[in-house]
Design a protein around this motif. Structure first.
Motif, mmCIF file in Angstrom:
data_model
loop_
_atom_site.group_PDB
_atom_site.id
_atom_site.type_symbol
_atom_site.label_atom_id
_atom_site.label_comp_id
_atom_site.label_asym_id
_atom_site.label_seq_id
_atom_site.Cartn_x
_atom_site.Cartn_y
_atom_site.Cartn_z
ATOM 1 N N ARG B 319 -30.911 46.608 38.992
ATOM 2 C CA ARG B 319 -30.802 46.537 40.457
ATOM 3 C C ARG B 319 -30.770 47.926 41.103
ATOM 4 N NH1 ARG B 319 -30.454 41.058 41.714
ATOM 5 N NH2 ARG B 319 -31.506 40.230 39.866
ATOM 6 N N THR B 320 -30.121 48.855 40.452
ATOM 7 C CA THR B 320 -30.096 50.210 41.035
ATOM 8 C C THR B 320 -31.519 50.789 41.011
ATOM 9 O OG1 THR B 320 -29.461 51.078 38.883
ATOM 10 C CG2 THR B 320 -27.690 50.773 40.472
ATOM 11 N N ARG B 321 -32.255 50.493 39.922
ATOM 12 C CA ARG B 321 -33.640 50.993 39.826
ATOM 13 C C ARG B 321 -34.508 50.363 40.920
ATOM 14 N NH1 ARG B 321 -37.412 48.913 36.479
ATOM 15 N NH2 ARG B 321 -35.807 47.863 35.264
ATOM 16 N N TRP B 322 -34.354 49.077 41.131
ATOM 17 C CA TRP B 322 -35.137 48.396 42.177
ATOM 18 C C TRP B 322 -34.869 49.025 43.546
ATOM 19 C CZ3 TRP B 322 -34.687 42.389 40.974
ATOM 20 C CH2 TRP B 322 -35.420 42.114 39.810
ATOM 21 N N GLN B 323 -33.587 49.325 43.800
ATOM 22 C CA GLN B 323 -33.249 49.873 45.113
ATOM 23 C C GLN B 323 -33.824 51.279 45.276
ATOM 24 O OE1 GLN B 323 -31.834 47.862 47.244
ATOM 25 N NE2 GLN B 323 -31.624 49.286 48.955
ATOM 26 N N ARG B 324 -33.785 52.062 44.189
ATOM 27 C CA ARG B 324 -34.389 53.410 44.251
ATOM 28 C C ARG B 324 -35.891 53.287 44.512
ATOM 29 N NH1 ARG B 324 -31.756 54.391 39.320
ATOM 30 N NH2 ARG B 324 -33.760 54.622 38.267
ATOM 31 N N GLY B 325 -36.511 52.335 43.807
ATOM 32 C CA GLY B 325 -37.948 52.127 43.953
ATOM 33 C C GLY B 325 -38.316 51.717 45.367
ATOM 34 N N LEU B 326 -37.471 50.863 45.958
ATOM 35 C CA LEU B 326 -37.711 50.401 47.330
ATOM 36 C C LEU B 326 -37.695 51.583 48.298
ATOM 37 C CD1 LEU B 326 -37.820 48.045 49.460
ATOM 38 C CD2 LEU B 326 -35.332 48.096 49.434
ATOM 39 N N GLY B 327 -36.657 52.415 48.181
ATOM 40 C CA GLY B 327 -36.530 53.571 49.067
ATOM 41 C C GLY B 327 -37.723 54.503 48.922
ATOM 42 N N GLN B 328 -38.104 54.744 47.677
ATOM 43 C CA GLN B 328 -39.208 55.670 47.429
ATOM 44 C C GLN B 328 -40.524 55.121 47.991
ATOM 45 O OE1 GLN B 328 -40.871 55.912 43.549
ATOM 46 N NE2 GLN B 328 -40.655 58.144 43.470
ATOM 47 N N SER B 329 -40.769 53.821 47.759
ATOM 48 C CA SER B 329 -42.027 53.214 48.228
ATOM 49 C C SER B 329 -42.126 53.288 49.746
ATOM 50 C CB SER B 329 -42.118 51.749 47.809
ATOM 51 O OG SER B 329 -42.042 51.647 46.427
ATOM 52 N N VAL B 365 -21.904 46.392 52.819
ATOM 53 C CA VAL B 365 -20.653 46.902 52.241
ATOM 54 C C VAL B 365 -19.768 47.446 53.350
ATOM 55 C CG1 VAL B 365 -19.658 48.645 50.703
ATOM 56 C CG2 VAL B 365 -21.657 47.334 49.968
ATOM 57 N N GLY B 366 -20.403 48.125 54.322
ATOM 58 C CA GLY B 366 -19.654 48.627 55.477
ATOM 59 C C GLY B 366 -18.952 47.479 56.190
ATOM 60 N N GLY B 367 -19.659 46.385 56.341
ATOM 61 C CA GLY B 367 -19.097 45.205 57.006
ATOM 62 C C GLY B 367 -17.918 44.635 56.236
ATOM 63 N N PHE B 432 -19.379 33.992 45.729
ATOM 64 C CA PHE B 432 -18.044 34.527 45.421
ATOM 65 C C PHE B 432 -18.137 35.533 44.274
ATOM 66 C CE2 PHE B 432 -17.545 30.223 47.104
ATOM 67 C CZ PHE B 432 -16.757 30.498 48.219
ATOM 68 N N GLY B 433 -18.656 36.681 44.563
ATOM 69 C CA GLY B 433 -18.669 37.744 43.538
ATOM 70 C C GLY B 433 -20.058 38.244 43.223
ATOM 71 N N TYR B 434 -20.977 37.323 42.872
ATOM 72 C CA TYR B 434 -22.296 37.789 42.420
ATOM 73 C C TYR B 434 -23.043 38.542 43.514
ATOM 74 C CZ TYR B 434 -27.059 37.936 40.786
ATOM 75 O OH TYR B 434 -28.299 38.391 40.421
ATOM 76 N N ARG B 435 -23.098 37.955 44.688
ATOM 77 C CA ARG B 435 -23.840 38.598 45.786
ATOM 78 C C ARG B 435 -23.220 39.943 46.165
ATOM 79 N NH1 ARG B 435 -26.568 35.070 50.437
ATOM 80 N NH2 ARG B 435 -27.796 33.700 49.156
ATOM 81 N N ALA B 438 -24.051 42.481 43.494
ATOM 82 C CA ALA B 438 -25.453 42.907 43.611
ATOM 83 C C ALA B 438 -25.601 43.898 44.773
ATOM 84 C CB ALA B 438 -26.352 41.699 43.813
ATOM 85 N N THR B 439 -24.875 43.625 45.863
ATOM 86 C CA THR B 439 -24.940 44.523 47.026
ATOM 87 C C THR B 439 -24.366 45.893 46.677
ATOM 88 O OG1 THR B 439 -24.638 42.588 48.418
ATOM 89 C CG2 THR B 439 -24.328 44.706 49.475
ATOM 90 N N LEU B 440 -23.269 45.881 45.921
ATOM 91 C CA LEU B 440 -22.672 47.158 45.505
ATOM 92 C C LEU B 440 -23.630 47.964 44.629
ATOM 93 C CD1 LEU B 440 -18.920 46.521 44.592
ATOM 94 C CD2 LEU B 440 -19.826 48.236 46.158
ATOM 95 N N TRP B 441 -24.297 47.280 43.706
ATOM 96 C CA TRP B 441 -25.252 47.977 42.822
ATOM 97 C C TRP B 441 -26.419 48.539 43.638
ATOM 98 C CZ3 TRP B 441 -25.185 43.230 39.129
ATOM 99 C CH2 TRP B 441 -24.049 43.306 38.320
ATOM 100 N N ARG B 442 -26.837 47.753 44.625
ATOM 101 C CA ARG B 442 -27.946 48.234 45.457
ATOM 102 C C ARG B 442 -27.508 49.460 46.260
ATOM 103 N NH1 ARG B 442 -29.145 43.532 48.923
ATOM 104 N NH2 ARG B 442 -30.726 44.861 49.859
#
Lengths: 359, 470
Positions: B319-329, B365-367, B432-435, B438-442
């Motif tokens: 998930r961290t890789r996907w988020q990096r890839g998204l930003g870069q793209s 996460v801010g929210g 309850f937890g998974y989402r 995932a948001t934290l990893w992103r």
């Protein structure tokens, strides 16, 4: 300050939204359950239908019994799929018997109803079945669909039309093939492949000539190339004059490529030799391919020169052609690969020799 | 501005963002609902025998492989059995440190082959090319490690001989008709330049000889959560964008491209982390700016199955890789954003990706933090706190359930007794937890992208339980 009591409008909105979302979720859950129940019901019907009709279809392929069970309305769609599958995998008398079976079950009237259905799936099924039943009454409708309907419908209508009467269908389908860019040749070719190649040849040749005239006048482009790609379904000798006419008259690279692919008579090889020096690389590559198919030892020099072409594909096709030339020994090719001064040409020939050894 | 004003403004900001993101997803869902019948209405004809013609466009299948010793032979075997008239398989061994190359050489009787390699796109040096003595349509390109999947695929494109290429993950599990289905849009429309399909989770499924035999749901909760997540992402996420010709991602696990178009675009970017998304976004940019007609198509058909991570560590890395890839793209192709010729990709999909995908972990996460701190300090009342949690939960469940409904009315892949119940429960539990995880990893991925950390081939620990049975 917001968010501190339930009287806050924002909070009220959030609460109402939550309740609405939960209600919508509950409704969706019910919809999922309903969809699953519908699916299970359909599967049960299909299982019963297969068990009931498949043995009968198999029996009818051999001989249609004097009495047949009644085809109830809810079984029509499933039966037609089974019937089409059987019919398309059989030939000769068995197909005639299955047509007889369908007619005696009275599916024709039902098929005409399905033609007007709002479901595209059922419309398509009806078109396919009417084609198999050789229903001549629907020819005008199918012709209209060929001209005007979206590609998926028109292509199926074309196939049905061809099955009903190829003589009537072919001129219309050739015209549509030339003009309709949305008709994938991958779908058109099997339709023409169902007809005798000697029947396709003259009509295709005439269509190519007409289209060449139109291209010459600038009224339409690309049609000749599309039509020529149907050469795989036609008898070569009947198409030959049209191919030569195109090679003599056309300057369009894509048309020349298609004409070179349709070239089949050894006497016409000069065209390929001439076009091996064409300005556009796809034409040169197609010419090299044609020489590989029909050329002889005398084409060795021309193809050797083509090995030094700037384009990878021309070198590839030239190397393929050299390896396919009759009367050229493997030692001769190995010598050429060793002595060729053009590194790219030598590499390509070595690749092709290795490919030939492997196969 | 007083503290109080700032707090009220923050509340409104989070609330409006929250409403907007959910409305956007619901709109996508509605689009997908309208789009899906077009894909399933000709299914009946698929039941009939099909004639092949010599004009089915031949395809080069490119399989980039890095340390895939365990699975590569089975994957290639399955690819060789695909139901398609003409194709070649090119495996690119990207300098693997394990026995990937040896496994291929032994299994398929590969011999060195003096190929006149055409370097149309830059890539790391090729050491050798092999050709199978058993399968004439199989070659292996052995190259030095280029630092990522993009470089390996580029080497494969250089070796490809057909007008279309299909990029397949070495661990991808296909169905025999997968290639035929994904190539169909190219036959129907000459303007199609790329096509991709739905990727499903294979954990728990039965696989024989590299093909999916039977679909089962996995017992692992993490994998189950990802199944619901994939349904949301593919069935209404990408399908909705496809209706507008604005799909910005064709999954690298299984996608088909027109080779001349990709070569003209310069191939995959060597330094791209999310090379699949970067290429597709760039193709939009190039075609839009040049005013060329084109279509990038997404098919909802389940055509490729992949193993999902079953451990938190591997999932986090993905998930961290996907988020990096998204930003870069997005950054690399920012010229598309609100460009006068940008069309739906530039004016809708790109801003959507920035606001609701790229920045969303930061705002979400801010929210969460804002609500938690506000509640703890008494600024936010208990009623408000619980109401907003209820809203987040109810909307999350609504979106997941609508994806399950789309799946049930279209492909109903999960048809065992109890499957629907399990999926419905997961649609609730994942809130309850998974989402949040995932948001934290992103968010972590976003941070890594900003600071320029991480990179290279994504390391995936394969379990591949199905290989044992095949």
């Amino acid at each position: 300050m917001a968010f501190d009591t339930f009287s806050d409008p924002l909070l009220e909105f959030a609460l109402v939204s939550s309740v609405v979302s939960l209600a919508a979720t509950a409704a969706l859950t019910l919809a999922v359950i309903a969809a699953r129940l519908r699916l299970l019901y359909r599967l049960r019907i299909e299982r019963g239908l297969t068990a009931r009709w498949n043995p009968l279809i198999a029996e009818c392929a051999e001989r249609v019994p004097p009495t047949l069970p009644i085809l109830v309305a809810r079984e029509v769609e499933g039966f037609l799929v089974l019937w089409c599958r059987a019919l398309e995998s059989l030939r000769g008398h068995a197909q005639d018997n299955l047509r007889d079976m369908a007619k005696r079950l009275g599916v024709e009237a039902r098929l005409r109803e399905l033609l007007g259905s709002a479901s595209l799936e059922l419309q398509l099924l009806a078109i396919v079945c009417l084609g198999h039943l050789h229903e001549r009454e629907v020819i005008p409708l199918l012709l209209e669909l060929v001209r005007e309907a979206p590609s998926v419908v028109s292509l199926n209508a074309a196939r049905a039309l061809m099955r009903i009467d190829a003589t009537i269908a072919m001129p219309h389908l050739l015209e549509a093939t030339a003009s309709r860019q949305d008709w994938a040749l991958a779908h058109v070719v099997p339709t023409f492949a169902e007809v005798d190649p000697t029947q396709v040849g003259p009509l295709l040749a005439a269509a190519v000539s007409t289209e060449l005239f139109k291209e010459g006048r600038g009224t339409r482009a690309g049609g000749v190339a599309r039509l020529l790609r149907l050469h795989v379904t036609a008898h070569g000798a009947t198409l030959r004059p049209a191919v030569l006419e195109v090679l003599a008259a056309s300057e369009s690279p894509s048309t020349l490529v298609a004409a070179l692919a349709a070239l089949s008579h050894p006497d016409d090889i000069e065209h390929a030799r001439r076009l091996l020096r064409h300005i556009h690389w796809p034409v040169r590559a197609a010419a090299a391919q044609a020489l590989g198919r029909m050329g002889g030892a005398e084409d060795f020099a021309g193809l050797r020169d083509a090995l030094s072409d700037a384009n990878w594909w021309v070198r590839y096709r030239a190397a393929q052609a050299l390896c396919a030339l009759p009367g050229v020994a493997a030692t001769e090719l190995h010598d050429l690969a060793r002595t060729l001064t053009d590194r790219f040409g030598a590499d390509m020939l070595r690749q092709m020799l290795a490919e030939r050894t492997a196969t | 501005m007083t503290w109080n004003d700032a707090l009220v403004a923050a509340q409104w900001f989070f609330f409006i963002y929250f409403v907007a993101i959910n409305l956007a997803y619901l709109a996508q869902n509605a689009l997908a609902m309208l789009e899906i019948p077009k894909h399933i209405e000709t299914r009946l004809l698929d039941l009939l025998p099909r004639a092949y013609s010599p004009y089915e466009t031949p395809v080069s299948i490119i399989v980039p492989a890095y340390n895939e010793e365990l699975t590569i032979a089975a994957s290639v075997r399955s690819l060789l059995q695909l139901d398609y008239p003409e194709f070649e398989v090119i495996v690119v061994n990207d300098g693997s440190r394990d026995g990937t190359l040896q496994a291929l050489l032994t299994e398929f009787g590969m011999v060195p082959y003096p190929e006149a390699y055409w370097r149309q796109i830059a890539c790391a040096p090729v050491r050798s090319i092999y050709r199978s003595t058993k399968f004439p349509n199989l070659r292996v390109v052995d190259k030095e490690n280029g630092g990522g999947k993009a470089d390996a695929v580029n080497a494969g494109i250089n070796a490809a001989r057909y007008p279309l290429f299909c990029c397949v993950d070495a661990d991808g599990i296909l169905e025999r008709g997968s290639l035929r289905r994904v190539v169909t849009p190219f036959l129907q429309d000459p303007h199609v330049i790329a096509s991709g399909g739905t990727v499903r989770i294979a954990n728990g499924c039965e696989v024989r000889s590299g093909f999916l035999e039977k679909v089962h749901l996995p017992s692992n909760l993490l994998a189950l959560c990802q199944i619901v997540e994939y349904l949301r992402a593919f069935l209404f996420g990408r399908l909705g964008w496809s209706a507008l010709n604005a799909v910005l991602i064709i999954s690298g696990a299984f996608g088909v491209f027109r080779k001349d178009v990709v070569v003209a675009a310069g191939g995959y970017r060597h330094d791209a982390i999310g090379e699949d998304m970067e290429l597709v976004t760039r193709l939009h940019l190039i075609h839009r700016l040049a005013g060329k007609p084109y279509r990038i198509v997404f098919l909802p058909d389940p055509i490729c199955w992949t193993e999902a991570p079953e451990s938190l560590k591997v999932l986090k890395s993905q998930r961290t890789r996907w988020q990096r890839g998204l930003g870069q793209s997005l950054l690399l192709n920012r010229a598309l954003l609100w460009h006068p010729r940008g069309g739906a990709p530039g004016w809708l999909a790109f801003p959507f990706m920035i606001v609701f995908e790229w920045l969303s972990p930061l705002i979400e996460v801010g929210g969460y933090v804002f609500m938690a701190l506000g509640f703890a300090s008494g600024i936010i009342s208990a009623a408000a706190f619980w109401t907003f949690l209820l809203l987040a939960f109810s909307l999350g469940t609504l979106l997941s359930m609508s994806a399950i409904l789309l799946e049930e009315v279209s492909y109903h892949v999960y048809h065992e007794r109890g499957d629907l119940l399990k999926l419905a429960l997961v649609a609730v539990i994942e809130n309850f937890g998974y989402r949040q995880l995932a948001t934290l990893w992103r968010l972590q991925g976003l941070w890594q992208w900003v600071t320029g950390t991480g990179g290279g081939w994504g390391q995936m620990t394969r379990i591949a339980n199905w290989q044992k049975g095949s």
